[in-house]
Design a protein around this motif. Structure first.
Motif, PDB file in Angstrom:
ATOM      1  N   ASP A 257       0.864  -1.318  -0.111  1.00  0.00           N
ATOM      2  CA  ASP A 257       0.366   0.058  -0.323  1.00  0.00           C
ATOM      3  C   ASP A 257       0.686   1.209  -0.027  1.00  0.00           C
ATOM      4  OD1 ASP A 257      -2.692  -1.266   0.439  1.00  0.00           O
ATOM      5  OD2 ASP A 257      -1.575  -1.995   2.573  1.00  0.00           O
ATOM      6  N   LEU A 258       1.887   0.974   0.214  1.00  0.00           N
ATOM      7  CA  LEU A 258       3.039   2.508   0.737  1.00  0.00           C
ATOM      8  C   LEU A 258       4.083   1.993   0.453  1.00  0.00           C
ATOM      9  CD1 LEU A 258       2.577   5.757   1.723  1.00  0.00           C
ATOM     10  CD2 LEU A 258       4.348   5.000   2.562  1.00  0.00           C
ATOM     11  N   LEU A 259       5.245   2.518  -0.618  1.00  0.00           N
ATOM     12  CA  LEU A 259       6.814   2.129  -0.655  1.00  0.00           C
ATOM     13  C   LEU A 259       7.264   2.949   0.530  1.00  0.00           C
ATOM     14  CD1 LEU A 259       8.896   0.474  -1.566  1.00  0.00           C
ATOM     15  CD2 LEU A 259       8.898   1.428  -3.284  1.00  0.00           C
ATOM     16  N   VAL A 260       7.842   2.528   1.902  1.00  0.00           N
ATOM     17  CA  VAL A 260       9.631   3.307   2.255  1.00  0.00           C
ATOM     18  C   VAL A 260      10.399   3.221   1.882  1.00  0.00           C
ATOM     19  CG1 VAL A 260      10.277   4.299   4.522  1.00  0.00           C
ATOM     20  CG2 VAL A 260       7.725   3.422   4.134  1.00  0.00           C
ATOM     21  N   VAL A 261      11.719   4.224   1.784  1.00  0.00           N
ATOM     22  CA  VAL A 261      13.302   4.174   0.033  1.00  0.00           C
ATOM     23  C   VAL A 261      13.960   4.383   1.435  1.00  0.00           C
ATOM     24  CG1 VAL A 261      14.250   3.825  -1.335  1.00  0.00           C
ATOM     25  CG2 VAL A 261      11.473   3.585  -1.600  1.00  0.00           C
ATOM     26  N   VAL A 262      14.908   4.144   1.640  1.00  0.00           N
ATOM     27  CA  VAL A 262      16.238   4.367   2.124  1.00  0.00           C
ATOM     28  C   VAL A 262      16.953   4.173   0.907  1.00  0.00           C
ATOM     29  CG1 VAL A 262      18.417   4.486   3.215  1.00  0.00           C
ATOM     30  CG2 VAL A 262      16.105   3.548   4.388  1.00  0.00           C
ATOM     31  N   PRO A 263      17.372   5.351   0.086  1.00  0.00           N
ATOM     32  CA  PRO A 263      18.219   4.859  -1.759  1.00  0.00           C
ATOM     33  C   PRO A 263      19.549   4.824  -0.954  1.00  0.00           C
ATOM     34  CG  PRO A 263      17.213   7.566  -0.859  1.00  0.00           C
ATOM     35  CD  PRO A 263      16.907   6.652   0.267  1.00  0.00           C
TER      36      PRO A 263
ATOM     37  N   ALA B 181       1.962   2.350 -10.249  1.00  0.00           N
ATOM     38  CA  ALA B 181       0.449   1.244  -9.365  1.00  0.00           C
ATOM     39  C   ALA B 181      -0.076   2.181  -8.319  1.00  0.00           C
ATOM     40  CB  ALA B 181       1.947   0.449  -8.430  1.00  0.00           C
ATOM     41  N   GLY B 182      -0.079   3.914  -8.495  1.00  0.00           N
ATOM     42  CA  GLY B 182      -0.919   3.956  -7.473  1.00  0.00           C
ATOM     43  C   GLY B 182      -0.787   3.881  -6.124  1.00  0.00           C
ATOM     44  N   ILE B 183       0.562   3.812  -5.978  1.00  0.00           N
ATOM     45  CA  ILE B 183       1.298   3.755  -4.863  1.00  0.00           C
ATOM     46  C   ILE B 183       2.316   4.966  -4.102  1.00  0.00           C
ATOM     47  CG2 ILE B 183       3.044   2.481  -3.082  1.00  0.00           C
ATOM     48  CD1 ILE B 183       2.170   0.181  -4.637  1.00  0.00           C
ATOM     49  N   LYS B 184       2.136   5.302  -3.177  1.00  0.00           N
ATOM     50  CA  LYS B 184       2.988   6.376  -2.700  1.00  0.00           C
ATOM     51  C   LYS B 184       4.231   6.319  -2.371  1.00  0.00           C
ATOM     52  CE  LYS B 184      -1.234   9.859  -1.791  1.00  0.00           C
ATOM     53  NZ  LYS B 184      -2.201  10.555  -0.649  1.00  0.00           N
ATOM     54  N   VAL B 185       5.062   7.222  -2.291  1.00  0.00           N
ATOM     55  CA  VAL B 185       6.515   6.716  -1.716  1.00  0.00           C
ATOM     56  C   VAL B 185       6.770   7.724  -1.042  1.00  0.00           C
ATOM     57  CG1 VAL B 185       9.168   6.458  -2.691  1.00  0.00           C
ATOM     58  CG2 VAL B 185       7.238   5.834  -4.155  1.00  0.00           C
ATOM     59  N   LEU B 186       7.176   7.178   0.650  1.00  0.00           N
ATOM     60  CA  LEU B 186       8.480   8.129   1.506  1.00  0.00           C
ATOM     61  C   LEU B 186       9.291   7.880   1.798  1.00  0.00           C
ATOM     62  CD1 LEU B 186       6.710   7.938   5.486  1.00  0.00           C
ATOM     63  CD2 LEU B 186       9.140   7.961   4.624  1.00  0.00           C
ATOM     64  N   ALA B 187       9.949   9.102   1.836  1.00  0.00           N
ATOM     65  CA  ALA B 187      11.809   8.364   1.550  1.00  0.00           C
ATOM     66  C   ALA B 187      12.315   9.046   2.990  1.00  0.00           C
ATOM     67  CB  ALA B 187      12.131   9.712   1.075  1.00  0.00           C
TER      68      ALA B 187
ATOM     69  N   VAL C 114      15.275  11.435  -1.705  1.00  0.00           N
ATOM     70  CA  VAL C 114      15.590  11.303  -2.969  1.00  0.00           C
ATOM     71  C   VAL C 114      15.467  12.232  -4.230  1.00  0.00           C
ATOM     72  CG1 VAL C 114      14.645   9.633  -4.880  1.00  0.00           C
ATOM     73  CG2 VAL C 114      14.274   8.665  -2.320  1.00  0.00           C
ATOM     74  N   LYS C 115      16.517  12.322  -4.926  1.00  0.00           N
ATOM     75  CA  LYS C 115      16.478  13.851  -5.448  1.00  0.00           C
ATOM     76  C   LYS C 115      15.704  13.449  -6.627  1.00  0.00           C
ATOM     77  CE  LYS C 115      19.024  16.052  -5.131  1.00  0.00           C
ATOM     78  NZ  LYS C 115      19.154  18.039  -4.394  1.00  0.00           N
ATOM     79  N   ASN C 116      14.856  14.751  -7.441  1.00  0.00           N
ATOM     80  CA  ASN C 116      14.477  14.297  -8.739  1.00  0.00           C
ATOM     81  C   ASN C 116      12.961  14.033  -8.320  1.00  0.00           C
ATOM     82  OD1 ASN C 116      16.310  17.204  -9.888  1.00  0.00           O
ATOM     83  ND2 ASN C 116      17.970  15.421  -9.679  1.00  0.00           N
ATOM     84  N   ALA C 117      13.129  13.863  -8.417  1.00  0.00           N
ATOM     85  CA  ALA C 117      11.466  12.878  -8.425  1.00  0.00           C
ATOM     86  C   ALA C 117      10.166  13.597  -7.045  1.00  0.00           C
ATOM     87  CB  ALA C 117      11.329  11.320  -7.228  1.00  0.00           C
ATOM     88  N   ASP C 118       9.105  13.084  -7.265  1.00  0.00           N
ATOM     89  CA  ASP C 118       8.204  13.744  -6.834  1.00  0.00           C
ATOM     90  C   ASP C 118       7.370  12.589  -5.678  1.00  0.00           C
ATOM     91  OD1 ASP C 118       6.914  15.874  -8.697  1.00  0.00           O
ATOM     92  OD2 ASP C 118       6.550  14.084  -9.936  1.00  0.00           O
ATOM     93  N   VAL C 119       9.119  12.630  -4.684  1.00  0.00           N
ATOM     94  CA  VAL C 119       8.059  12.253  -3.649  1.00  0.00           C
ATOM     95  C   VAL C 119       7.150  12.903  -2.735  1.00  0.00           C
ATOM     96  CG1 VAL C 119       9.384  11.069  -1.141  1.00  0.00           C
ATOM     97  CG2 VAL C 119      10.702  11.445  -3.593  1.00  0.00           C
ATOM     98  N   ASP C 120       6.324  11.314  -1.795  1.00  0.00           N
ATOM     99  CA  ASP C 120       5.005  11.998  -1.416  1.00  0.00           C
ATOM    100  C   ASP C 120       6.095  12.379   0.322  1.00  0.00           C
ATOM    101  OD1 ASP C 120       2.860  11.606  -2.974  1.00  0.00           O
ATOM    102  OD2 ASP C 120       3.769   9.887  -3.043  1.00  0.00           O
TER     103      ASP C 120
END
Length: 369
Positions: A115-121, A137-143, A148-154
């Protein structure tokens, strides 16, 4: 004639009876249909007393850069515990510093119905493609911790990393207000490394401009590894005939490499060295006197805050983000937590008092503790 009339009445009576039965049967079918219509989904009560429709258990995907460092093992375990305490579940994958692997793992998590993706880049730029795939895929992203650079991070949740660098520089310049400085940075691919360095030079630059401080060596450390930091520090010592007055190392792993190089030259403990992350080895070096300070970023606080906001974000709720951080494309809604300077004087009252490390482990190599 009378007989015919009676027969007609009987026929009419039978038709009436048949119609009544049909009508009753029809009423029964409608009622039955109404009874079988699914009722509204049960509601669950939110913390504010309101109710929202029941949803299946929320699933969080956690894409991590690495588990090779002590710090990230703690993040993994504490984040899993925090997510599960909120009634959600988490699937965790670590790429161990490989951009291609991290992208592939993120795609796998997305395919698993999170339902949500959490990323440590690992690489702040390369991971931008993950954000795009998740959004498709309709999934929001939390950095998490790293932007995360140059992206529409939520959403971005971390500590104030520029302040971390300022804390490092202030601690070292208090001890060495003038002299030759070495800066051992983190990985150039990590946006946090740039924030740490910016904070350090916020403090150093006025002293450099006055001529009080000279930075005689300044280098990034590939993948944050102690081995690469060791090589950098050896080069710095060789270039300056060991005439170094202070070292600012971006984290405790790089500080470990620095101190290894100083130890080989017999000057460990004579030259102030900063760090960050409050790793056990760093805490031990602080009480032994070979490392000057570290910066404690309470990971339990971070993991609990990220878990809370991840679940809210997955539900479409407001996160209350009160800051904005520019990632090169957008102003990312952000929550930045305060870090804590740790040295020999307050180590017992901070990382030990919090249970981050035990006193026994920190002081085990120190006599007369």
């Amino acid at each position: 004639m009378k007989v015919v009339f009676i027969q007609i009445r009987l026929i009419l009576l039978m038709l009436a009876l048949i119609g009544g039965v049909s009508a009753c049967k029809g009423d029964g079918e409608v009622a039955g249909t109404q009874q079988m219509t699914p009722s509204k989904q049960p509601a669950i009560e939110d913390s504010d007393g309101s109710t929202t429709p029941f949803k299946n258990k929320i699933k969080i995907g956690f894409s991590m850069d690495t588990l090779k460092e002590e710090r990230w093992q703690k993040d993994k375990d504490l984040f899993k515990k925090a997510v599960e305490s909120l009634g959600a579940e988490v699937e965790i994958m670590a790429a161990n510093g490989d951009d291609a692997v991290q992208i592939m793992q993120a795609e796998t998590l997305i395919s698993h119905g999170i339902d949500l993706l959490v990323v440590v880049p690992h690489n702040a730029e390369a991971v931008a493609s993950i954000v795009k795939k998740a959004h498709s895929a309709g999934i929001k992203v939390l950095a998490y911790d790293r932007l995360v650079k140059n992206a529409d991070v939520d959403l971005y949740v971390s500590f104030d990393n520029e302040q971390v660098g300022e804390m490092q520089a202030k601690a070292i310049t208090r001890l060495v207000p003038k002299g030759k400085y070495v800066y051992i940075g983190g990985a150039d691919t990590d946006n946090n490394a740039h924030l740490f360095k910016k904070g350090v030079f916020n403090v150093l630059q006025p002293l450099i401009d006055k001529g009080d401080i000279t930075v005689v060596y300044d280098q990034w450390t590939k993948d944050w590894t102690p081995a690469n930091a060791l090589a950098n520090m050896q080069a710095a010592l060789k270039a300056n005939n060991n005439q170094i007055d202070a070292v600012i190392a971006a984290n405790d792993a790089t500080a470990g490499g620095v101190i290894q190089a100083l130890t080989a030259q017999g000057i460990a403990g004579e030259i102030p060295v900063s760090g960050q992350d409050a790793e056990l080895a760093a805490a031990q070096r602080i009480v032994e006197g070979t490392q000057t300070m570290t910066v404690y970023k309470p990971i339990k606080l971070l993991t609990e805050k990220v878990a809370e906001l991840a679940v809210k974000l997955a539900r479409g709720e407001e996160t209350g983000a009160d800051r904005k951080v520019n990632n090169g494309k957008i102003e990312v809604p952000s929550v930045l937590l305060p870090p804590i300077t740790v040295d020999k004087l307050n180590i017992d009252d901070t990382i030990i008092a919090d249970g981050f490390h035990s006193r026994e482990d920190v002081y085990k190599n120190v006599k007369n503790k």
